[in-house]
Design a protein around this motif. Structure first.
Motif, PDB file in Angstrom:
ATOM      1  N   ARG A   1       0.862  -1.180   0.000  1.00 21.66           N
ATOM      2  CA  ARG A   1       0.000   0.000   0.000  1.00 21.66           C
ATOM      3  C   ARG A   1       0.906   1.241   0.000  1.00 21.66           C
ATOM      4  O   ARG A   1       1.575   1.535   0.986  1.00 21.66           O
ATOM      5  CB  ARG A   1      -0.887  -0.027   1.249  1.00 21.66           C
ATOM      6  N   LEU A   2       0.935   1.989  -1.115  1.00 27.27           N
ATOM      7  CA  LEU A   2       1.904   3.077  -1.285  1.00 27.27           C
ATOM      8  C   LEU A   2       1.246   4.383  -1.735  1.00 27.27           C
ATOM      9  O   LEU A   2       1.933   5.295  -2.196  1.00 27.27           O
ATOM     10  CB  LEU A   2       2.973   2.664  -2.312  1.00 27.27           C
ATOM     11  N   GLY A   3      -0.053   4.496  -1.569  1.00 26.05           N
ATOM     12  CA  GLY A   3      -0.764   5.677  -2.061  1.00 26.05           C
ATOM     13  C   GLY A   3      -0.274   6.982  -1.483  1.00 26.05           C
ATOM     14  O   GLY A   3      -0.066   7.966  -2.213  1.00 26.05           O
TER      15      GLY A   3
ATOM     16  N   VAL B   1       3.060  12.211  -1.923  1.00 24.94           N
ATOM     17  CA  VAL B   1       4.039  13.241  -1.548  1.00 24.94           C
ATOM     18  C   VAL B   1       5.283  13.195  -2.427  1.00 24.94           C
ATOM     19  O   VAL B   1       6.215  13.984  -2.230  1.00 24.94           O
ATOM     20  CB  VAL B   1       4.448  13.132  -0.056  1.00 24.94           C
ATOM     21  N   ASN B   2       5.287  12.277  -3.401  1.00 25.20           N
ATOM     22  CA  ASN B   2       6.357  12.228  -4.405  1.00 25.20           C
ATOM     23  C   ASN B   2       5.706  12.165  -5.786  1.00 25.20           C
ATOM     24  O   ASN B   2       5.826  11.175  -6.500  1.00 25.20           O
ATOM     25  CB  ASN B   2       7.254  11.008  -4.164  1.00 25.20           C
ATOM     26  N   PRO B   3       5.015  13.236  -6.178  1.00 26.03           N
ATOM     27  CA  PRO B   3       4.194  13.191  -7.395  1.00 26.03           C
ATOM     28  C   PRO B   3       5.044  13.283  -8.654  1.00 26.03           C
ATOM     29  O   PRO B   3       6.117  13.896  -8.675  1.00 26.03           O
ATOM     30  CB  PRO B   3       3.309  14.431  -7.248  1.00 26.03           C
ATOM     31  N   LEU B   4       4.544  12.681  -9.715  1.00 30.39           N
ATOM     32  CA  LEU B   4       5.185  12.769 -11.026  1.00 30.39           C
ATOM     33  C   LEU B   4       4.724  14.032 -11.752  1.00 30.39           C
ATOM     34  O   LEU B   4       3.629  14.545 -11.515  1.00 30.39           O
ATOM     35  CB  LEU B   4       4.836  11.539 -11.862  1.00 30.39           C
TER      36      LEU B   4
ATOM     37  N   GLU C   1      -5.516  12.990  -3.576  1.00 30.02           N
ATOM     38  CA  GLU C   1      -4.667  11.959  -2.983  1.00 30.02           C
ATOM     39  C   GLU C   1      -3.791  12.479  -1.840  1.00 30.02           C
ATOM     40  O   GLU C   1      -3.338  11.722  -0.999  1.00 30.02           O
ATOM     41  CB  GLU C   1      -3.789  11.301  -4.060  1.00 30.02           C
ATOM     42  N   ALA C   2      -3.585  13.818  -1.791  1.00 34.76           N
ATOM     43  CA  ALA C   2      -2.785  14.401  -0.717  1.00 34.76           C
ATOM     44  C   ALA C   2      -3.641  15.057   0.361  1.00 34.76           C
ATOM     45  O   ALA C   2      -3.111  15.524   1.377  1.00 34.76           O
ATOM     46  CB  ALA C   2      -1.798  15.425  -1.289  1.00 34.76           C
TER      47      ALA C   2
ATOM     48  N   GLN D   1       4.242   3.261   5.305  1.00 32.52           N
ATOM     49  CA  GLN D   1       4.450   2.935   3.901  1.00 32.52           C
ATOM     50  C   GLN D   1       5.916   3.117   3.509  1.00 32.52           C
ATOM     51  O   GLN D   1       6.474   2.310   2.743  1.00 32.52           O
ATOM     52  CB  GLN D   1       3.553   3.804   3.023  1.00 32.52           C
ATOM     53  N   MET D   2       6.552   4.168   4.009  1.00 37.75           N
ATOM     54  CA  MET D   2       7.971   4.393   3.721  1.00 37.75           C
ATOM     55  C   MET D   2       8.820   3.257   4.276  1.00 37.75           C
ATOM     56  O   MET D   2       9.761   2.789   3.623  1.00 37.75           O
ATOM     57  CB  MET D   2       8.426   5.735   4.310  1.00 37.75           C
ATOM     58  N   SER D   3       8.494   2.811   5.473  1.00 38.31           N
ATOM     59  CA  SER D   3       9.249   1.718   6.099  1.00 38.31           C
ATOM     60  C   SER D   3       9.116   0.431   5.290  1.00 38.31           C
ATOM     61  O   SER D   3      10.108  -0.284   5.057  1.00 38.31           O
ATOM     62  CB  SER D   3       8.752   1.508   7.529  1.00 38.31           C
ATOM     63  N   ALA D   4       7.896   0.127   4.848  1.00 41.19           N
ATOM     64  CA  ALA D   4       7.681  -1.083   4.054  1.00 41.19           C
ATOM     65  C   ALA D   4       8.381  -0.990   2.702  1.00 41.19           C
ATOM     66  O   ALA D   4       8.977  -1.970   2.223  1.00 41.19           O
ATOM     67  CB  ALA D   4       6.180  -1.301   3.852  1.00 41.19           C
ATOM     68  N   PHE D   5       8.337   0.191   2.101  1.00 40.25           N
ATOM     69  CA  PHE D   5       8.997   0.404   0.812  1.00 40.25           C
ATOM     70  C   PHE D   5      10.513   0.248   0.958  1.00 40.25           C
ATOM     71  O   PHE D   5      11.166  -0.389   0.120  1.00 40.25           O
ATOM     72  CB  PHE D   5       8.649   1.790   0.283  1.00 40.25           C
ATOM     73  N   TRP D   6      11.067   0.816   2.015  1.00 39.50           N
ATOM     74  CA  TRP D   6      12.511   0.692   2.276  1.00 39.50           C
ATOM     75  C   TRP D   6      12.912  -0.775   2.429  1.00 39.50           C
ATOM     76  O   TRP D   6      13.882  -1.226   1.812  1.00 39.50           O
ATOM     77  CB  TRP D   6      12.883   1.474   3.532  1.00 39.50           C
TER      78      TRP D   6
END
Length: 329
Positions: free
Chosen positions: A62-64, A69-72, A122-123, A140-145
């Motif tokens: 889950r990375l929504g 906060v890191n939009p393209l 989304e923000a 989410q950041m921890s899981a992504f890392w």
């Protein structure tokens, strides 16, 4: 100065700012950059091996909020999720704790700065229910890392430490000309001002005013990334040359270091995880003091160890380059 686009971020150095310029490794910067590389892999061919390793690992995560906060496709981005580090070698756990404790007012101000035309749906959780949203973001950041960067972090950090050791030595011995000359093709130094082309940012002149500049080498960040927004001190993320080598497979670490230095010198360099005298090293290794002294001389001339006299005893320790070599191998 080399020719630069009219739009640039200009860091103006005062009398003490060059002396106060410093370096750090930023796990959060790598995490943020990784979200872009993973979503746009064709733009970053040097990282193909990493993408092939990381992409399957994020399936189902889950990375929504992380992507929000890191939009393209933006020219401005929130910064509260990757503040410049406070010490040179922070742990990811401590950096995530910093994000978790961000003042809600800073989160709100940062989002309004990044989205002056209005906060996208989304923000919105970061405005409507800030603390739970930030807590979920950190999860989410921890899981992504853990899925994408943790398996590679020893290799990445060793590469960055090596870059810092080399560039810091140039900064100390020859000044800004050598230290800033090849930071990035868009950067130029005239002896007082470090200018960085900012095609996608508003031009700005930043007077460092005794704060110095924090330089953040990064494996995954693309190009030079000036950090000029309050409440954080000025910083500049840049990508050192040779980043593609980070992902290359290598032979067994112990064999590689021994092949490079010779078995005994490699063993001696590893043994210097804490400072020691020739006699102490002879006791640790079981070799003769004369043999240890000879090998230390070679390592000293190669810049891998340093020596310091303490009374009647001379102690040896690994340099930053020696540390990076051992860590990388």
């Amino acid at each position: 100065m080399s020719d630069l686009p009219e739009r640039s971020i200009d860091f103006v150095f005062g009398e003490d700012d060059l002396l106060r310029t410093r370096f750090a490794v930023s796990p959060l910067t790598e995490l943020v950059a990784a979200t872009y590389v993973l979503r746009q892999p064709r733009r970053f061919p040097p990282h193909r091996r990493w993408v092939e390793s990381a992409a399957p690992r994020v399936a189902g995560l889950r990375l929504g909020l992380l992507f929000a906060v890191n939009p393209l496709g933006r020219t401005r981005w929130p910064n509260f999720n990757a503040p410049p580090p406070l010490n040179p070698h922070p742990r990811i756990e401590d950096e995530l704790a910093r994000v978790a404790s961000t003042d809600p007012e800073i989160v709100h101000a940062d989002l309004h700065r990044a989205y002056p035309e209005g906060i996208p749906p989304e923000a919105r959780p970061f405005l409507d229910d800030t603390e739970p949203a930030v807590s979920e973001l950190v999860a989410q950041m921890s899981a992504f890392w853990a899925a994408t960067l943790k398996p590679w972090w020893d290799r990445m950090s060793a590469f960055l430490e090596s870059e810092i050791a080399a560039r810091a030595r140039r900064l100390v011995t020859t000044g800004g000309v050598a230290a800033f000359a090849d930071l990035d093709p868009t950067a130029s130094w005239d002896g007082r001002t470090l200018s960085v082309a900012a095609v996608r940012m508003e031009p700005r002149t930043v007077h460092l005013g005794g704060r110095g500049l924090l330089l953040l080498p990064s494996v995954l960040a693309f190009g030079a990334w000036p950090r000029v927004e309050a409440p954080w001190d000025p910083a500049l993320t840049y990508q050192p040359p040779g980043i593609g080598d980070v992902w290359l497979q290598h032979v067994d670490a112990g064999v590689a270091l021994a092949d490079l230095l010779g078995r005994r010198r490699a063993s001696l360099l590893r043994t210097l995880d804490r400072p020691a005298s020739t006699r102490a090293l002879a006791d640790r290794t079981g070799w003769s003091p004369g043999g240890v002294s000879t090998h230390l001389g070679v390592l000293l001339r190669a810049g891998l160890v340093a020596r310091r006299r303490d009374g009647r005893e001379v102690n040896y320790s690994r340099t930053a380059t020696g540390d990076a070599l051992v860590a990388r191998n």
